[in-house]
Write an enzyme that holds these catalytic residues in place. Sequence first.
Site, PDB file in Angstrom:
ATOM      1  N   ASP A 129      77.579 147.184  19.172  1.00  0.00           N
ATOM      2  CA  ASP A 129      77.381 146.146  18.153  1.00  0.00           C
ATOM      3  C   ASP A 129      75.916 145.836  17.907  1.00  0.00           C
ATOM      4  OD1 ASP A 129      80.044 146.022  17.903  1.00  0.00           O
ATOM      5  OD2 ASP A 129      80.320 144.204  19.099  1.00  0.00           O
ATOM      6  N   GLU A 159      73.345 147.752  18.193  1.00  0.00           N
ATOM      7  CA  GLU A 159      72.739 148.827  17.429  1.00  0.00           C
ATOM      8  C   GLU A 159      73.131 148.667  15.949  1.00  0.00           C
ATOM      9  OE1 GLU A 159      70.663 150.888  18.319  1.00  0.00           O
ATOM     10  OE2 GLU A 159      70.732 152.571  16.916  1.00  0.00           O
ATOM     11  N   ASP A 203      73.934 145.923  14.394  1.00  0.00           N
ATOM     12  CA  ASP A 203      73.194 144.804  13.818  1.00  0.00           C
ATOM     13  C   ASP A 203      71.738 145.164  13.544  1.00  0.00           C
ATOM     14  OD1 ASP A 203      75.132 142.972  13.413  1.00  0.00           O
ATOM     15  OD2 ASP A 203      74.871 141.917  15.310  1.00  0.00           O
ATOM     16  N   LEU A 251      79.684 113.080  11.509  1.00  0.00           N
ATOM     17  CA  LEU A 251      80.051 112.378  12.745  1.00  0.00           C
ATOM     18  C   LEU A 251      79.655 110.918  12.637  1.00  0.00           C
ATOM     19  CD1 LEU A 251      78.618 114.931  15.324  1.00  0.00           C
ATOM     20  CD2 LEU A 251      81.030 114.371  15.059  1.00  0.00           C
ATOM     21  N   LYS A 253      72.842 117.487  20.259  1.00  0.00           N
ATOM     22  CA  LYS A 253      72.944 117.460  18.796  1.00  0.00           C
ATOM     23  C   LYS A 253      71.705 118.173  18.275  1.00  0.00           C
ATOM     24  CE  LYS A 253      74.087 114.285  15.058  1.00  0.00           C
ATOM     25  NZ  LYS A 253      73.234 114.864  14.050  1.00  0.00           N
ATOM     26  N   ARG A 307      76.912 122.955   4.106  1.00  0.00           N
ATOM     27  CA  ARG A 307      77.933 121.928   4.171  1.00  0.00           C
ATOM     28  C   ARG A 307      78.147 121.278   2.798  1.00  0.00           C
ATOM     29  NH1 ARG A 307      77.544 116.421   5.091  1.00  0.00           N
ATOM     30  NH2 ARG A 307      79.463 115.527   5.903  1.00  0.00           N
ATOM     31  N   LYS A 329      72.522 109.003  19.153  1.00  0.00           N
ATOM     32  CA  LYS A 329      71.200 109.449  18.688  1.00  0.00           C
ATOM     33  C   LYS A 329      70.095 108.891  19.575  1.00  0.00           C
ATOM     34  CE  LYS A 329      71.068 110.131  14.152  1.00  0.00           C
ATOM     35  NZ  LYS A 329      70.582 111.169  13.277  1.00  0.00           N
ATOM     36  N   CYS A 355      32.446 119.567  -1.904  1.00  0.00           N
ATOM     37  CA  CYS A 355      32.727 119.961  -0.516  1.00  0.00           C
ATOM     38  C   CYS A 355      31.886 119.095   0.430  1.00  0.00           C
ATOM     39  CB  CYS A 355      32.379 121.435  -0.338  1.00  0.00           C
ATOM     40  SG  CYS A 355      32.413 121.963   1.387  1.00  0.00           S
ATOM     41  N   CYS A 367      29.019 121.627   1.922  1.00  0.00           N
ATOM     42  CA  CYS A 367      27.973 122.331   1.179  1.00  0.00           C
ATOM     43  C   CYS A 367      27.758 121.733  -0.199  1.00  0.00           C
ATOM     44  CB  CYS A 367      28.303 123.817   1.069  1.00  0.00           C
ATOM     45  SG  CYS A 367      29.674 124.144  -0.046  1.00  0.00           S
TER      46      CYS A 367
HETATM   47  S1  IVH Z   1      80.302 118.931  15.945  1.00  0.00           S
HETATM   48  C1  IVH Z   1      83.258 117.036  12.519  1.00  0.00           C
HETATM   49  N1  IVH Z   1      78.345 119.539  17.500  1.00  0.00           N
HETATM   50  O1  IVH Z   1      75.610 116.963  13.317  1.00  0.00           O
HETATM   51  C2  IVH Z   1      81.883 117.437  12.728  1.00  0.00           C
HETATM   52  N2  IVH Z   1      77.831 118.821  15.295  1.00  0.00           N
HETATM   53  O2  IVH Z   1      76.843 114.452  11.644  1.00  0.00           O
HETATM   54  C3  IVH Z   1      81.787 118.169  14.017  1.00  0.00           C
HETATM   55  N3  IVH Z   1      75.439 118.804  14.777  1.00  0.00           N
HETATM   56  O3  IVH Z   1      75.993 118.117  10.236  1.00  0.00           O
HETATM   57  C4  IVH Z   1      80.408 118.491  14.292  1.00  0.00           C
HETATM   58  N4  IVH Z   1      74.760 119.505  16.736  1.00  0.00           N
HETATM   59  O4  IVH Z   1      75.798 120.053  11.839  1.00  0.00           O
HETATM   60  C5  IVH Z   1      78.691 119.111  16.281  1.00  0.00           C
HETATM   61  N5  IVH Z   1      76.669 120.109  19.009  1.00  0.00           N
HETATM   62  C6  IVH Z   1      77.035 119.709  17.792  1.00  0.00           C
HETATM   63  C7  IVH Z   1      76.111 119.438  16.791  1.00  0.00           C
HETATM   64  C8  IVH Z   1      76.540 118.988  15.541  1.00  0.00           C
HETATM   65  C9  IVH Z   1      74.388 119.142  15.521  1.00  0.00           C
HETATM   66  C10 IVH Z   1      75.350 118.330  13.378  1.00  0.00           C
HETATM   67  C11 IVH Z   1      76.360 118.934  12.458  1.00  0.00           C
HETATM   68  C12 IVH Z   1      76.650 117.876  11.430  1.00  0.00           C
HETATM   69  C13 IVH Z   1      76.085 116.648  12.026  1.00  0.00           C
HETATM   70  C14 IVH Z   1      77.195 115.669  12.125  1.00  0.00           C
END
Ligand code: IVH
Length: 664
Positions: A34, A36, A38, A83, A115, A136, A312, A406, A409
């Site tokens: 695989d 190779e 790619d 999320l 995340k 998305r 976050k 400048c 100069c």
């Molecule tokens: S799970 C139903 N896992 O966070 C959504 N998302 O607000 C399930 N993201 O745009 C997402 N790391 O792209 C998931 N380990 C992770 C993530 C992740 C970043 C981003 C995702 C999405 C945003 C969600």
Amino acid sequence: MASQDVRKRIDELRELLTGADDAYYGKAEPIMPDREYDRLMHELLRLELEHDLQHPQSPSTRIGGKPSKEFPTVVHPVPMMSLSNTYNRDELFDFDRRVRDNLGHSNFTYMVELKYDGMAIRLRYEKGRLVLGATRGDGEKGDNITANIRTVRDIPHRLSGPAPDVVEVRGEAYMEREAFALLNREREEQGETVFANPRNFTAGSLKMQDPAIVASRPIRFFAYDLLFDENDLARTQDQKLDQLAGLGLPVCDVRQKCESMDEIAELIGDWDKKRHSYPFETDGAVIKVNEDRYREELGSTAKAPRWAIAYKFEAEQATTIVEDITLQVGRLGTITPVAELTPVQLAGTTVKRASLHNEDEILRKDIRRGDSVVIEKAGDIIPQVVSVVNPDAPGRSNPFKMPAACPACSSQLQRLEGEVAWRCVNPACPPQTRIRIEHFSSRNAMDIDGLGTAIVEQLVDGGLIETFADLYELDAGQIVPLERMAEKSAQNLIEAIEKSKSQPFERVLFALGIRFVGDKVAKDLADHFRSIDRLMQAGTDELIAVDSIGPRIAESVVQFFSNEENRAIISRLRRYSLQLEQAEKTSVSEILSGKTFVLTGTLPTLKRDEAARLIEENGGKTSASVSKKTDYVLAGEAAGSKLDKAKKLNIEIIDEEQFFNLLK
Ligand code: IVH
């Protein structure tokens, strides 16, 4: 490669890959590994893109090929949700309580992942082949960016091993911090717009209309979700991540299965502390119920699943004062405004200055002398001014105005059409001259010992030299009177300049300071054209045919050599007997033939380039990164992540002594 050779290679690759596809899909008997496959597919894609030779029948083209002016829309059969977020630990416990209440039991586990701060991507594989890459969008519909996605090296074009007929993968495209910092610095230097963070850089790249440019951006990918056609509720996130890895998709190692919210709270505290040490940006953690059957039971609200939550991390910011806005002149004359700040601690370092990038950026944020501003580090590395704390404060100084001349100069600054940067186009502008000469004499270029910043400054400001060619006409008598110079050191410097005449052609080429020509490109050009005369005659087409050369570099090389002043300098360098031709390789032995080495850390006696030369002279190759193809990692003191990777891949690690033994 000449254009005939390119066509020949493209035909060869199409034939090979069509054969491989037939064997794989038709007879279910793969004829190549695989990896190779790619590698060849990437080569084909690159050649087709660079030479505009796409063809609907090419194996590289599955859906669409080159995207149209605007991307076609795709409907996501399973919506791409977002999320729910929290910055608050207590809310994590509330989430946990809700999950328990809804399920009516506690027989489930959580999977906690980082995340990744990038861009959500959906991939679709049919019969193991990548047929779609999409953004998305609004969650229901996104853009079909398949051609761009195919240029991302982390994303396989074909899944490894047996896979169900339809596989949907979700994940995050991102850019590593260092790559981001490097590319942004280059963009600033070239007078192009800079990106605020790696996420914007990634999204900006993947939405470009020209996949050839996307291919040149180091975009990476982590998969975090796997969807099959049939719904097997016995699956867990844990298994899905392992399955993704088994299918050849990259998944992040930083993840943990947890039993309780206390455990999770401790884990994310730990990740928060470590987050600056990851090579990519993360803005938090995602906590997911591990078992699909409970996810199904919990369901979702209109926007987000009830089985997951994102925690976050607080963005690290600081407030300080813009004491002054100064202007910096770069090697190519680009003028960069810089905020001189009251020193402040931020994410582990003291920040005193922050680039303001260009005039538009300052006016957009309306940053003025004396303002209190919020700063943060883009990609965790580069300090930048985010905003002015109180734009309505009375008595602010006047809005920023770009000076007409400048700062170094006094010649009139110019802003070329389509560029954001102002430039000083006076080739004799002292800071530019100084930086060009420093570049010329630097370690990877002509390596002139003793020609540091202070001496260059005195030589240029004292009118002794105007270009690097003038170095070769200096005599010790002119240098002795300079500050911190004596008879002996002046003599040493003259000798070092003399010695630099034997530097190989590739170094001379790099030292010339041609826009976009770094040491790697210089080596490729030297290897291909073998003399400056041949290189000077080459047109853009001929240049593009070289492996690492794209249209942007080709254009720049042609422009450089069509400039009369540059040609005059080359003639002078020839007169001073610099190496303007590639010497035939002196092969000492073939003892390392077929072996690939990666160098890391500081070796006890050999410098890195000396070790690389020894390897090449004995028939071996060196590579910058560790992969399964690496035969040896030659490691010294303070070796870093390459060593860890080598251990993981079971690659032989040797020290300098063992290396010398290999050469015996
Ligand atoms: S799970 C139903 N896992 O966070 C959504 N998302 O607000 C399930 N993201 O745009 C997402 N790391 O792209 C998931 N380990 C992770 C993530 C992740 C970043 C981003 C995702 C999405 C945003 C969600």
